[in-house]
Design a protein around this motif. Structure first.
Motif, short mmCIF file in Angstrom:
data_model
loop_
_atom_site.label_atom_id
_atom_site.label_comp_id
_atom_site.label_asym_id
_atom_site.label_seq_id
_atom_site.Cartn_x
_atom_site.Cartn_y
_atom_site.Cartn_z
N PHE A 224 0.81 -1.21 0.00
CA PHE A 224 0.00 0.00 0.00
C PHE A 224 0.85 1.27 0.00
N GLY A 225 2.16 1.13 -0.03
CA GLY A 225 3.03 2.31 -0.07
C GLY A 225 3.10 3.05 1.25
N CYS A 226 2.83 2.35 2.36
CA CYS A 226 2.90 3.01 3.67
C CYS A 226 4.34 3.38 4.00
N SER A 227 4.50 4.35 4.88
CA SER A 227 5.84 4.80 5.24
C SER A 227 5.82 5.37 6.64
N GLY A 228 7.00 5.76 7.13
CA GLY A 228 7.11 6.35 8.46
C GLY A 228 6.87 5.34 9.55
N PRO A 229 6.38 5.79 10.71
CA PRO A 229 6.10 4.88 11.82
C PRO A 229 5.12 3.77 11.47
N VAL A 230 4.21 4.02 10.53
CA VAL A 230 3.27 2.98 10.11
C VAL A 230 4.02 1.81 9.48
N CYS A 338 9.38 12.72 7.00
CA CYS A 338 8.61 13.58 7.89
C CYS A 338 8.00 12.74 9.02
N PRO A 339 7.44 13.35 10.04
CA PRO A 339 6.91 12.57 11.17
C PRO A 339 5.90 11.51 10.77
N ARG A 340 5.13 11.74 9.72
CA ARG A 340 4.12 10.77 9.31
C ARG A 340 4.55 9.89 8.15
N GLY A 341 5.77 10.07 7.68
CA GLY A 341 6.26 9.20 6.61
C GLY A 341 6.96 9.97 5.51
N GLN A 342 7.03 9.35 4.35
CA GLN A 342 7.79 9.89 3.24
C GLN A 342 6.98 10.95 2.49
N MET A 343 7.36 12.20 2.67
CA MET A 343 6.71 13.30 1.97
C MET A 343 7.58 13.69 0.78
N GLY A 344 7.00 13.62 -0.42
CA GLY A 344 7.77 13.91 -1.62
C GLY A 344 7.29 15.17 -2.33
N PHE A 345 8.23 15.92 -2.86
CA PHE A 345 7.90 17.09 -3.67
C PHE A 345 8.56 16.93 -5.04
N GLY A 346 7.80 17.26 -6.06
CA GLY A 346 8.32 17.20 -7.42
C GLY A 346 8.14 18.53 -8.12
N MET A 347 9.03 18.82 -9.06
CA MET A 347 8.97 20.10 -9.76
C MET A 347 9.54 19.94 -11.17
N VAL A 348 8.90 20.62 -12.11
CA VAL A 348 9.42 20.73 -13.47
C VAL A 348 9.61 22.21 -13.75
N SER A 349 10.80 22.57 -14.21
CA SER A 349 11.12 23.97 -14.47
C SER A 349 11.42 24.17 -15.96
N PHE A 365 -1.71 10.01 2.54
CA PHE A 365 -2.63 9.46 1.54
C PHE A 365 -2.42 7.96 1.40
N ALA A 366 -1.16 7.54 1.32
CA ALA A 366 -0.86 6.10 1.21
C ALA A 366 -1.23 5.38 2.50
N ASN A 367 -0.94 6.02 3.65
CA ASN A 367 -1.28 5.38 4.92
C ASN A 367 -2.79 5.24 5.10
N LEU A 368 -3.55 6.22 4.61
CA LEU A 368 -5.00 6.14 4.71
C LEU A 368 -5.58 5.05 3.80
N GLY A 388 -6.75 6.08 14.33
CA GLY A 388 -5.88 6.90 15.17
C GLY A 388 -4.44 6.43 15.18
N SER A 389 -4.22 5.13 15.04
CA SER A 389 -2.85 4.60 15.05
C SER A 389 -2.08 5.01 13.80
N LEU A 390 -2.78 5.44 12.75
CA LEU A 390 -2.13 5.87 11.51
C LEU A 390 -1.70 7.33 11.58
N ASP A 391 -2.22 8.09 12.56
CA ASP A 391 -1.81 9.49 12.79
C ASP A 391 -1.94 10.31 11.51
#
Length: 399
Positions: A224-230, A338-349, A365-368, A388-391
């Motif tokens: 499911f692509g979960c990350s972080g403490p989950v 990040c505290p809840r898992g892998q937060m990714g940012f993408g950019m095209v310039s 989103f993945a954890n949910l 609640g355990s998914l924070d």
């Protein structure tokens, strides 16, 4: 004469299936989350999450502002970990620009990011107590979190949406005396953690509500692509501070720390905490909570090390880039822990000062997305324990 046993009639009590709305919640809790439960009595057969509307069009706004102007919008994604959101976006732009932050600025970022992790996990711990019907842990957690917010306010003037860590470094250096106040807080805070363990971790009722509930295998967490403490609560040893890209992992070079993850039935012994209850199963709600509690101790250690390194570091805190600084043409993507898992940012310039495309990958989103599978067949009373355990923070999900 037939025996009495042959006259016994067994009745199967059946009920009609019902659709029950759980939520939406207030934005200051888990956010504008609505769960539609299909129930047969007390048993949940299906859960459908509806993510609501909160902080919409944040990515599109990123395509109409320069990277420095966009920093305040990252604060409002995971609004309980604004400093970590600032850092993720700043590192993404710096990766595209091939920009290196001075040594002093690197350690400043570690201190701020890990203090943000502590503040975020305190909310996670206290709010989880509320989810399960106890109010005291919430008050205890916010008592200490307020002290962290006081420190953040002294640094940048804000208590929730900071815009402090920015592209090129930070908006300002630590004010005089801030380091000593931070150390004084850590000295006072560490003994208090034992109170949290008494209130929740070793509490018999809390264990009954969380142990062997919402069990997520490591394979399911990865699927499911979960990350972080989950993810780490399911026994997967993965942390981007160690396993991420060099521009991010270099921040933690020279730091002594271990990823909080169970191996061989034990968590790292350097983080002193109560023993695992016999009722708990790896991947359940209790383990996800326990990982966060240990990560608080981990963050305390990293902040102390960061302060030592900051005091002897060369260079300055890192100067922010110009507000209308033109970007190199190209594409970039970066994930941070990040505290809840892998937060990714993408950019095209396209070479102008404003990104042509800006995107965010939400850990929540993945954890949910795993909620429907975790809640299938559970009791209605277990749904708040699992969610609640998914924070979750909905501002990060519904962008």
């Amino acid at each position: 004469m037939p025996s009495a046993a042959t006259n016994v009639i067994e009745l199967d009590v059946r009920t009609d299936e019902m659709l029950v709305n759980m939520g939406p919640q207030h934005p200051s809790t888990h956010g504008v989350l609505r769960l539609v439960l299909r129930t047969d009595g007390e048993v949940v057969s299906e859960v459908m999450p509806h993510i609501g509307y909160l902080h919409r069009c944040a990515e599109k706004i990123g395509e109409n502002l320069t990277p420095r102007q966009y920093i305040p919008y990252t604060d409002r994604m995971d609004y309980l970990a604004g400093m970590n959101m600032n850092l993720g976006w700043a590192l993404t732009v710096e990766k595209l620009m091939d920009l290196e932050v001075p040594e002093k600025g690197r350690h400043l970022r570690v201190i701020i990011a890990e203090m943000g992790r502590i503040a975020s996990h305190l909310v996670g711990m206290g709010a989880y107590g509320l989810d399960l019907g106890t109010f005291s842990p919430f008050l205890y957690a916010f008592r200490e979190r307020e002290k962290i917010l006081d420190l953040f306010e002294e640094v940048c003037g804000a208590r929730l949406t900071y815009s402090y860590l920015t592209v090129g470094g930070a908006t300002a250096d630590f004010p005089p005396g801030w380091i000593d106040k931070c150390l004084a807080f850590l000295d006072q805070f560490v003994p208090v953690i034992a109170e949290y363990h008494t209130l929740l971790t070793t509490n018999a009722i809390f264990i009954k509500r969380t142990a062997n509930i919402g069990v997520m295998s490591g394979e399911m967490a990865i699927d499911f692509g979960c990350s972080g403490p989950v993810l780490r609560g399911s026994g997967i040893n993965w942390d981007l501070r160690r396993d991420g890209e060099p521009i991010y992992t270099s921040m933690y070079e020279g730091y002594d720390w271990e990823v909080v993850c169970q191996a061989g039935g034990h968590y790292p012994s350097v983080y002193a905490a109560p023993d695992i209850p016999t009722e708990a199963v790896l991947g359940d709600c209790w383990h996800r909570f326990y990982v966060r509690m240990l990560e608080v101790l981990q963050a305390v250690s990293l902040v102390r090390q960061g302060i030592e390194k900051y005091r002897t570091a060369e260079g300055d805190f890192g100067q922010p880039i110009k507000l209308t600084q033109k970007l190199p043409a190209g594409e970039t993507y970066l994930e941070t822990e990040c505290p809840r898992g892998q937060m990714g940012f993408g950019m095209v310039s396209d070479g102008s000062a404003i990104p042509w495309r800006a995107r965010a990958r939400s850990s929540c989103f993945a954890n949910l997305s795993v909620v429907p599978d975790l809640c299938q067949g559970c009791l209605i009373a277990d749904v708040p324990a699992i969610v609640g355990s998914l924070d979750l923070v909905m501002g990060e999900i519904d962008r």
